[in-house]
Write a protein that holds these residues in place. Sequence first.
Motif, mmCIF file in Angstrom:
data_model
loop_
_atom_site.group_PDB
_atom_site.id
_atom_site.type_symbol
_atom_site.label_atom_id
_atom_site.label_comp_id
_atom_site.label_asym_id
_atom_site.label_seq_id
_atom_site.Cartn_x
_atom_site.Cartn_y
_atom_site.Cartn_z
ATOM 1 N N GLY A 148 0.824 -1.209 0.000
ATOM 2 C CA GLY A 148 0.000 0.000 0.000
ATOM 3 C C GLY A 148 0.855 1.255 0.000
ATOM 4 N N LEU A 149 1.864 1.284 0.860
ATOM 5 C CA LEU A 149 2.722 2.467 0.955
ATOM 6 C C LEU A 149 3.559 2.645 -0.312
ATOM 7 C CD1 LEU A 149 3.787 2.075 4.698
ATOM 8 C CD2 LEU A 149 2.387 3.925 3.733
ATOM 9 N N GLU A 150 4.044 1.551 -0.875
ATOM 10 C CA GLU A 150 4.800 1.652 -2.128
ATOM 11 C C GLU A 150 3.901 2.187 -3.245
ATOM 12 O OE1 GLU A 150 7.911 1.407 -2.783
ATOM 13 O OE2 GLU A 150 8.800 0.360 -1.099
ATOM 14 N N PHE A 151 2.635 1.723 -3.289
ATOM 15 C CA PHE A 151 1.703 2.215 -4.304
ATOM 16 C C PHE A 151 1.477 3.718 -4.120
ATOM 17 C CE2 PHE A 151 -2.477 3.393 -5.823
ATOM 18 C CZ PHE A 151 -2.520 2.828 -7.086
ATOM 19 N N LEU A 152 1.264 4.150 -2.878
ATOM 20 C CA LEU A 152 1.042 5.578 -2.607
ATOM 21 C C LEU A 152 2.257 6.406 -3.028
ATOM 22 C CD1 LEU A 152 -0.712 5.280 0.859
ATOM 23 C CD2 LEU A 152 -1.750 6.154 -1.242
ATOM 24 N N MET A 153 3.454 5.882 -2.795
ATOM 25 C CA MET A 153 4.652 6.626 -3.195
ATOM 26 C C MET A 153 4.796 6.675 -4.713
ATOM 27 S SD MET A 153 7.526 5.886 -0.294
ATOM 28 C CE MET A 153 7.411 4.103 -0.242
ATOM 29 N N THR A 154 4.398 5.591 -5.394
ATOM 30 C CA THR A 154 4.404 5.622 -6.864
ATOM 31 C C THR A 154 3.484 6.732 -7.358
ATOM 32 O OG1 THR A 154 4.827 3.243 -7.008
ATOM 33 C CG2 THR A 154 3.884 4.288 -8.954
ATOM 34 N N CYS A 155 2.295 6.838 -6.748
ATOM 35 C CA CYS A 155 1.347 7.890 -7.132
ATOM 36 C C CYS A 155 1.923 9.273 -6.859
ATOM 37 C CB CYS A 155 0.027 7.724 -6.363
ATOM 38 S SG CYS A 155 -0.865 6.234 -6.810
ATOM 39 N N ALA A 156 2.541 9.445 -5.693
ATOM 40 C CA ALA A 156 3.095 10.751 -5.337
ATOM 41 C C ALA A 156 4.182 11.170 -6.326
ATOM 42 C CB ALA A 156 3.657 10.700 -3.911
ATOM 43 N N TRP A 157 5.010 10.213 -6.719
ATOM 44 C CA TRP A 157 6.077 10.502 -7.675
ATOM 45 C C TRP A 157 5.481 10.893 -9.031
ATOM 46 C CZ3 TRP A 157 10.803 6.746 -8.483
ATOM 47 C CH2 TRP A 157 11.774 7.403 -9.251
ATOM 48 N N GLN A 158 4.492 10.104 -9.485
ATOM 49 C CA GLN A 158 3.857 10.386 -10.782
ATOM 50 C C GLN A 158 3.192 11.765 -10.761
ATOM 51 O OE1 GLN A 158 3.975 8.497 -13.578
ATOM 52 N NE2 GLN A 158 5.357 7.138 -12.512
ATOM 53 N N GLU A 159 2.579 12.120 -9.631
ATOM 54 C CA GLU A 159 1.948 13.435 -9.541
ATOM 55 C C GLU A 159 2.971 14.558 -9.650
ATOM 56 O OE1 GLU A 159 -2.090 12.610 -6.941
ATOM 57 O OE2 GLU A 159 -0.581 13.982 -6.178
#
Length: 164
Positions: A148-159
């Motif tokens: 979950g946290l890795e997914f959230l960080m992927t999203c934050a980076w993409q944003e």
Amino acid sequence: MITVSGKDKSRLTEDDLIVCSLDGKAVDSDRIPSAETELHCHLYRLDDEIGAVLHTHSANATVLSRLADSKLHFERYEMQKALEGVKSHTGSMDLIILENNQQMWAIVRDLRERWDAGDVTAPGFLIRGHGLYAWGRDLFEAQRHVEGLEFLMTCAWQERLAKQ
Ligand SMILES: [Zn+2]
């Protein structure tokens, strides 16, 4: 139990896990536990509810922890519900960042300060330029928190990239 030092984590066998005491000493083994055993053990000592601790070295965790000051902030992501106790996407959460140090005791000291200050509100934290620690009541929950946290960080980076 903890992995022995220097093993390829994608090829672990039962034999690559050794039993440690909570002060990080191998029990009935002359093999050397992971270099970060002290930090794992400290988490188990901080909270009796922690039954498993996982640590990753992803590009997401490495890069984002170098860009933020003292924490990453997430809000309004459905995936926040991967974290135990989160029932809605409407809240927010912070993932704190500790400074990296080759002396594990220094990271332990900083974690303890942030923990005692009430800053650790997610089941995990980042070490700057290094990676993610996440935990759970058991291995299954700890893995869900890592994912979950890795997914959230992927999203934050993409944003961040999308906004440039
Ligand atoms: Zn590491």
